[in-house]
Design an enzyme around this catalytic site. Sequence first.
Site, mmCIF file in Angstrom:
data_model
loop_
_atom_site.group_PDB
_atom_site.id
_atom_site.type_symbol
_atom_site.label_atom_id
_atom_site.label_comp_id
_atom_site.label_asym_id
_atom_site.label_seq_id
_atom_site.Cartn_x
_atom_site.Cartn_y
_atom_site.Cartn_z
ATOM 1 N N ASP A 134 5.043 2.243 2.118
ATOM 2 C CA ASP A 134 4.803 1.751 2.652
ATOM 3 C C ASP A 134 4.000 1.802 3.785
ATOM 4 O O ASP A 134 4.567 1.860 5.285
ATOM 5 C CB ASP A 134 5.800 0.225 2.260
ATOM 6 C CG ASP A 134 4.640 -1.070 3.023
ATOM 7 O OD1 ASP A 134 4.212 -1.365 3.131
ATOM 8 O OD2 ASP A 134 5.777 -1.716 3.150
ATOM 9 N N HIS A 135 2.769 1.928 3.505
ATOM 10 C CA HIS A 135 1.714 2.565 4.583
ATOM 11 C C HIS A 135 1.819 1.530 6.279
ATOM 12 O O HIS A 135 1.269 1.479 7.117
ATOM 13 C CB HIS A 135 0.306 2.547 4.475
ATOM 14 C CG HIS A 135 -0.073 3.620 4.785
ATOM 15 N ND1 HIS A 135 0.121 4.197 6.310
ATOM 16 C CD2 HIS A 135 -0.682 4.654 4.716
ATOM 17 C CE1 HIS A 135 -0.670 5.440 6.835
ATOM 18 N NE2 HIS A 135 -1.566 5.498 5.719
ATOM 19 N N ARG A 136 2.082 0.212 5.781
ATOM 20 C CA ARG A 136 1.988 -0.428 6.834
ATOM 21 C C ARG A 136 3.402 -0.686 7.776
ATOM 22 O O ARG A 136 2.804 -1.457 8.750
ATOM 23 C CB ARG A 136 2.142 -2.786 6.048
ATOM 24 C CG ARG A 136 1.246 -2.196 4.553
ATOM 25 C CD ARG A 136 1.482 -4.055 4.513
ATOM 26 N NE ARG A 136 2.889 -3.912 3.383
ATOM 27 C CZ ARG A 136 2.877 -4.986 2.828
ATOM 28 N NH1 ARG A 136 2.597 -6.420 2.696
ATOM 29 N NH2 ARG A 136 4.373 -4.885 1.957
ATOM 30 N N VAL A 137 4.128 -0.305 7.125
ATOM 31 C CA VAL A 137 5.559 0.387 7.470
ATOM 32 C C VAL A 137 5.674 1.963 8.417
ATOM 33 O O VAL A 137 6.070 2.089 9.886
ATOM 34 C CB VAL A 137 6.523 -0.140 7.196
ATOM 35 C CG1 VAL A 137 7.660 0.018 8.221
ATOM 36 C CG2 VAL A 137 6.210 -2.080 6.930
ATOM 37 N N PRO B 294 1.025 -1.380 -0.310
ATOM 38 C CA PRO B 294 0.378 0.326 -0.117
ATOM 39 C C PRO B 294 0.774 1.884 -0.368
ATOM 40 O O PRO B 294 1.505 1.770 0.934
ATOM 41 C CB PRO B 294 -0.690 -0.579 0.894
ATOM 42 C CG PRO B 294 -0.103 -1.187 1.765
ATOM 43 C CD PRO B 294 0.893 -1.887 1.642
#
Length: 415
Positions: free
Chosen positions: A387-390, A215
Amino acid sequence: MATRVLMPKGSDTMTEGKILKWLKKEGDSVTNGDALVEIETDKVNMEVEAMGAGVLRKITAAEGSAATVGQLIAVIGKPEEDISALLAVAPAKPAEQKPAPLPTAPPTPAPLPTSAAASPAPVATAPAAAAGGRVLASPLARRLAKESGVDLGRLQGSGPGGRIVRRDVETAGAARPLRVPIPVGPGGPEFRDEPLSSMRKVIAQRLIQSLGPVPHFYLTIEVDMRRAKELRESANTLDPNLKLSYNDVIVKAAAAALRQHPEVNAGFLGESIRFHNRVHIGMAVAVEGGLITPVVRDADCKSLQQISAESKELIARARERKLKPEEYVGGTFSVSNLGMMGIQEFSALINPPEAAILAVGAVDERPVVAEGRIEIGYRCRMTLSCDHRVVDGATGAKFLQTLRQILENPVFLAF
């Protein structure tokens, strides 16, 4: 005892390789360490050495064909040794791939400046030949030479180690007597299909792995590069051999910013997030047929002079596809710079499992407003893909603020 020659695994992402050229033919004597075959991996071109001695009894993968990692491509043995058992479990020898048909009438080339058209074809006083008389040339240069009828043996290579590269063939082709072109129009070929190279296949796979599952979000900032410009010019004046580039300064500044924001120097591993204790900066480099990312390791601990020298060496060998695997894997953060091509702003795709990549545009001279007056400034737009997960928005923004502070006050690079 016969020795099996297998397609090696040249990188973590390599699943198959392409046979470019056999350096030995069936029946040739082989000693341990002899270069047997040149292959194309997804990252580099490399020579495979013999791991045994005897005679090259059988070649099971023809030039131009692809072989999966671990596949039998040849057998070395004694002249009268029975190798049928080895060949029985090996796949049949692939048929040699023929190049895609070329258009019968190539498009009319753009007119060259008079000075370029009149310059003579480069004739090598010391042709780019390796031991054994083999001409050193990149795969693209070989294909262009074949298409244009240029004799590689008469060219002086301008690449590292005298290797012949694309520009050498194009320059030689431009100096040849021009033939009357046949325009491509109705009735002529409408397209030309070329099989994917090993590198392009992996690029396609990696892009799907990046833009699909990852994402992305993007943050753009504009940086005043006046002081960075002055630093670069002063350093190059004091040491003309240094040739410090904007990219060298940006790589160093990004490494310093990552040290202050370790949450950006991270990677997504599925069930965990890995925060790296060392800063390894990958630099996206365009090469013939694709892209590769050589890595400056521990960039935060190196001086600008060290980064400049190491970057130039890595980029030169990357363009000749001569990097070692350890020189293009293990990056923790990447920088992609298209400023030298006049691109003002763009967004780059993250290289998994890294959590971010910095896209750098051109350093432009433009009018800016400073303290109520208009003056000439030097600005550069940089976009951080996250990376929106991180990385959250505020985390990425704080990193960019620190990066801008360092670049606008490059004295911080001395600490």
